[in-house]
Design an enzyme around this catalytic site. Structure first.
Site, mmCIF file in Angstrom:
data_model
loop_
_atom_site.group_PDB
_atom_site.id
_atom_site.type_symbol
_atom_site.label_atom_id
_atom_site.label_comp_id
_atom_site.label_asym_id
_atom_site.label_seq_id
_atom_site.Cartn_x
_atom_site.Cartn_y
_atom_site.Cartn_z
ATOM 1 N N ASP A 160 5.945 14.143 11.601
ATOM 2 C CA ASP A 160 6.007 13.894 10.159
ATOM 3 C C ASP A 160 4.638 14.092 9.509
ATOM 4 O O ASP A 160 4.116 13.200 8.844
ATOM 5 C CB ASP A 160 6.551 12.478 9.903
ATOM 6 N N LEU B 46 0.831 -1.208 0.000
ATOM 7 C CA LEU B 46 0.000 0.000 0.000
ATOM 8 C C LEU B 46 0.860 1.250 0.000
ATOM 9 O O LEU B 46 0.468 2.304 -0.479
ATOM 10 C CB LEU B 46 -0.907 0.019 1.232
ATOM 11 N N GLY C 27 6.969 3.909 4.050
ATOM 12 C CA GLY C 27 7.230 5.082 4.877
ATOM 13 C C GLY C 27 8.569 4.949 5.537
ATOM 14 O O GLY C 27 9.329 4.016 5.259
ATOM 15 N N GLY D 64 8.883 1.540 7.381
ATOM 16 C CA GLY D 64 8.785 0.230 6.757
ATOM 17 C C GLY D 64 7.684 0.223 5.721
ATOM 18 O O GLY D 64 7.153 1.270 5.341
ATOM 19 N N ILE D 65 7.359 -0.965 5.291
ATOM 20 C CA ILE D 65 6.398 -1.090 4.198
ATOM 21 C C ILE D 65 5.026 -1.468 4.749
ATOM 22 O O ILE D 65 4.925 -2.213 5.735
ATOM 23 C CB ILE D 65 6.872 -2.157 3.189
ATOM 24 N N VAL D 66 3.996 -0.937 4.098
ATOM 25 C CA VAL D 66 2.631 -1.234 4.524
ATOM 26 C C VAL D 66 1.966 -2.129 3.481
ATOM 27 O O VAL D 66 2.040 -1.847 2.282
ATOM 28 C CB VAL D 66 1.816 0.067 4.679
#
Ligand SMILES: *[C@@H]1O[C@H](CO)[C@@H](O)[C@H](O)[C@H]1NC(C)=O
Ligand SMILES: *[C@@H]1O[C@H](CO)[C@@H](O)[C@H](O)[C@H]1NC(C)=O
Ligand SMILES: *[C@@H]1O[C@H](CO)[C@@H](O)[C@H](O)[C@H]1NC(C)=O
Length: 809
Positions: free
Chosen positions: A644, A524, A527, A530-532
């Site tokens: 952020d 999806l 960031g 890590g990865i979503v």
């Protein structure tokens, strides 16, 4: 002269004294006698034992006692008079008959709680009379004080109400504080029932009027209200005519106790109880009530009537009201059945995006039901189906009243005087949020930024506006304390398991999440953490539901315990503008967080994609983000700095409502928020200047990022855009400053007709953004203030110029 007579006089007195004592001997109370407030204290009983005065132990608090008069022979305690209902006496308080002050109630330390007030005179004795009247007598047997002259909520036979006298209801059946109803004989001779504002004693309109007053011919007006020993209850008029409150019912009532009580629900009842225990069924028989039907009686204009706001009144067989909340609503105070009802779901124009509003609700159809006041709009003529549709389409409409095929009236909460009765014709359509949408926006009363209650918000704002900075500071502090108290309460209510993580948070093992994400195949987003991946959780107990699984790639916490502590902090951070954490996984080196899935992706793709979102959608999103940030800054303990904020970290749900993601992760990833860090957190273009300086990083870094984001939302473009025609427009923050100082903010939304029609709002949003991106940290407003400015609750002053120069990090 006096000295000559004095001895004679004293002798005369001596002779008289035994007489007085004799007169007061049979069960009378001599000066100096007292009762102590304990469970089995003996009361003072009338000669016939019909009535007693003593201490009544309070139901809700066994350490509190009420000095009261009750029927001594009736098993179920029926109180007819009480002293100091607002402040019951603590255990071991004392009621004493004193020579100078009559009956005195004092607490165990001797502090006065209550006393019988009378002008002058020395007390000789007191008597609990068989009529239920407690009388304090002077030396000449004159009555100094009597309970009949100081009524509470009950009128007894032989007791008389004169013009100006009144009965006041209790607060609740077992709370003797003053309630909101009064029964009185007015100075012009009318018998009235009113509600009043307890705080100010301001009388609202009468909901009953006997019509016995006659301004023109005073001789005819009512001058007394009487209850006789045979149970007749009437107004006595100037011409000695009786105007009865009951029509004769052919029963002989000589052998009955009678009483008239103004009940806590506003119903005045005349009731009887047989003196002979054999013919008693243990209940008081209600012989008449005033008004006849309190649910449909003429409450108007002020207050909420007998039931609370949004409640529905039905009449019970005993002619007393029953209050119940419509489906989907529940009592604000679960212990107060007659209190206000509150929707269990979010609703209204801010909660629901216009275009999706209709599908979110069901309409409950209530026959013979009406909320007669507070009309918002009338549509006439109108059919039932059209009426339903009108209400469903209107985000302001909570209830529609459909009148006999004639017209349709839309109403907004809160609504007083709700009623359901055969005599009521209209049908009420009540909007209830569908169950599948209800849980998405759980009501969250503890959040200050989120206050939906218009009244309290207005009060809060006016207090904020009308007071000094110092007071504001204290106020906000108190609010935060209050909300964090609620917050902690809520957290402790959710049982924690032994790891300290809320049990509402699911634990997943690696295999489960691997299956759910189909081997981590649908990405999806990526960031800094890590990865979503997209996943679907299947379970036996409920339908499969979509989730977002974030695989953390650089968690620093060594131990599981620390990780779990952090996760539980995030899990406890609930707000409708924050993405909700559903579960986690920490198995071996795998650390994953499972969030609710947001179907409409990131704000970045929505904002910079095609077609562009509407101005209305954009402003709602901006306010939503401000709310979420306000919650993180003001209501979380410890405070959460996001660090952020950018369009990639704002997700949109099915209805394009903004949810902030990635909050609370900084600590998990070892970022020290208190001081400048060598590793700057945040994203180029959105980071505040102080990240580059050796000053502490505060919540104001989020305010800065929000300012940049707000400009992007206003203009539907990225902060830095290289391929623009005009070089001045490359950097949005700079360009906005130029436009603002030149008075050409229109240029920012050139082709957006909708935004151009809302010029004031556009200017307000631009000014708020410019305040947020001030280089001087102290000039930047708090998120709370930002929210208030965006929502037009407070004025926005023009931001200082020249504008900060944009920093390309
Ligand atoms: C006391 O009770 C008697 C009858 O029981 C009654 O006649 C008398 O008026 C009462 N006195 C007062 C002061 O209420
Ligand atoms: C009775 O109700 C009032 C008003 O709600 C409240 O302030 C008071 O504490 C209650 N008294 C008792 C004894 O519960
Ligand atoms: C007041 O009413 C009484 C009885 O109905 C009547 O006799 C009297 O004349 C009236 N007085 C006036 C001033 O109208």
């Amino acid at each position: 002269m006096a000295s000559i007579f004095l001895p004679f006089f004293s002798a005369y007195l001596m002779l008289l004294l035994p007489l007085v004592v004799a007169q007061s001997s049979a069960g009378d109370i001599r000066v100096g006698r007292s009762i102590e407030a304990t469970r089995d204290a003996k009361p003072w009983i009338s000669p016939s034992s019909d009535f007693a005065l003593g201490f009544h132990q309070m139901e809700n608090d066994k350490d509190l006692f009420l000095l009261a008069i009750w029927y001594y022979k009736i098993p179920a305690r029926t109180i007819v008079w009480y002293a100091s209902g607002t402040k019951p006496a603590p255990r071991r308080s004392k009621a004493e008959l004193t020579a100078d002050r009559g009956l005195v109630l004092s607490d165990p330390r001797g502090q006065l709680i209550w006393r019988s007030e009378f002008a002058t005179g020395d007390v000789a004795f007191a008597r609990m009379n068989d009529t239920g009247n407690f009388v304090v007598y002077g030396g000449g047997s004159e009555r100094l004080w009597e309970s009949f002259e100081n009524p509470t909520d009950t009128l007894l036979p032989t007791q008389v109400i004169q013009r100006g006298d009144k009965l006041s209801s209790r607060h609740k059946e077992s709370n003797f504080s003053k309630g909101k109803f009064q029964f009185q004989l007015s100075e012009d001779g009318n018998v009235l029932l009113n509600t009043n504002n307890i705080v100010s004693e301001f009388f609202y309109f009468a909901y009953y009027n006997s019509g016995t007053g006659d301004q023109a011919n005073k001789t005819n007006s009512g001058y007394q209200v009487r209850l006789d020993e045979d149970g007749s209850f009437y107004v006595l008029r100037g011409n000695n005519q009786r105007q009865s409150f009951i029509s004769g019912d052919g029963v002989h009532y000589e052998d009955y106790y009678h009483k008239v009580t103004l009940n806590f629900d506003g119903v005045l009842t005349l009731s009887s109880y047989p003196k002979n225990p054999i013919s008693s069924n243990g209940n008081w028989d209600v012989r008449t009530t005033i008004p006849d039907n309190i649910c449909i009686t003429g409450f108007n204009q002020f207050g909420s009537g007998t039931c609370g706001y949004n409640s529905i009144c039905t009449l019970k067989p005993n002619k007393r009201p029953q209050c119940k909340c419509p489906r989907g609503y529940s009592l604000s105070d679960p212990n107060d059945e007659h209190g206000d009802c509150r929707a269990d779901f979010m609703q209204g124009c801010e909660a629901d995006p216009q275009s999706y509003h209709q599908g979110l609700y069901d309409l409950d159809e209530l026959q013979n039901t009406d909320w007669p006041t507070y009309d918002q709009e009338v549509i006439s003529p109108c059919s039932a189906d059209a009426c339903k549709a009108y209400c469903l389409q209107d985000c302001l409409c909570s209830v529609a009243i459909f009148n006999n095929g004639k017209d349709c009236v839309k109403k907004t909460l809160p609504l007083p005087y709700g009623r359901q009765d055969r005599q009521v014709n209209p049908i009420a359509f009540v909007k209830v949020r569908k169950a599948e949408f209800a849980h998405r926006n759980p009501p969250d009363i503890s959040t200050v930024c989120e206050k939906r209650d218009r009244n309290s918000l207005t009060v809060l704002i006016s207090v904020l506006l009308g007071s000094s900075m110092f007071v504001n500071f204290i106020l906000v502090g108190v609010l935060c304390m209050a909300s964090s108290f609620l917050y902690h309460k809520r957290v402790t209510r959710n049982h924690s398991n032994k790891n300290g993580i809320q049990s509402s948070l699911c634990f997943f093992n690696y295999k489960e999440l691997e299956d759910a994400t189909n081997g981590f195949d649908t990405e999806l987003g990526r960031g800094s953490f890590g990865i979503v991946y997209k996943g679907v959780i299947k379970s036996d107990s409920r339908d499969p539901f979509e989730v977002a699984v974030k695989k953390l790639d650089r968690v620093v916490q060594d131990t599981d315990k620390e990780f779990r502590t952090e996760v539980s902090v995030i899990a406890q951070t609930h707000h409708r503008n924050l993405v909700k954490l559903l579960g986690y996984c920490d198995e071996g080196r795998y650390r994953m967080l499972v969030y609710e899935y947001m179907s409409n992706g990131t704000l970045a793709s929505f904002l910079f994609g095609d077609p562009k979102p509407s101005w209305n959608q954009r402003t709602q999103i901006a306010v939503g983000i401000a709310r979420g940030l306000c919650y993180l800054h003001e209501e979380c303990s410890p405070q959460i700095i996001h660090c952020d904020i950018k369009p990639q970290n704002i997700l949109l749900n099915d209805y394009h409502e903004a949810r902030i993601s990635d909050f609370g992760l900084s600590k998990l990833l070892g970022v020290d928020q208190s001081f400048t860090n060598t590793a700057i957190r945040g994203t180029k273009g959105y980071v505040a200047p102080e990240w580059f300086k050796t000053v502490p990083v505060t919540v104001k870094v989020d305010v800065y990022s929000f300012g940049v984001l707000l400009l992007e939302i206003i203009c539907c473009r990225r902060n830095v855009e290289m391929d623009v025609s005009d070089e001045e427009r490359v950097i949005l923050t700079d360009w906005t400053c130029d436009c603002f100082s030149e008075g050409t903010v229109d240029a920012l939304v050139e082709n957006d007709a909708e935004a151009l029609t809302e010029k004031m709002k556009l200017e307000r949003f631009v000014m708020v953004a410019l305040w947020c991106i001030q280089e001087d940290v102290s000039l930047r407003p708090t998120m709370k203030k930002v929210l208030l400015m965006l929502e037009e609750m407070i004025m926005v002053a023009p931001p200082p110029l020249p504008c900060p120069s944009y920093m390309l990090a």
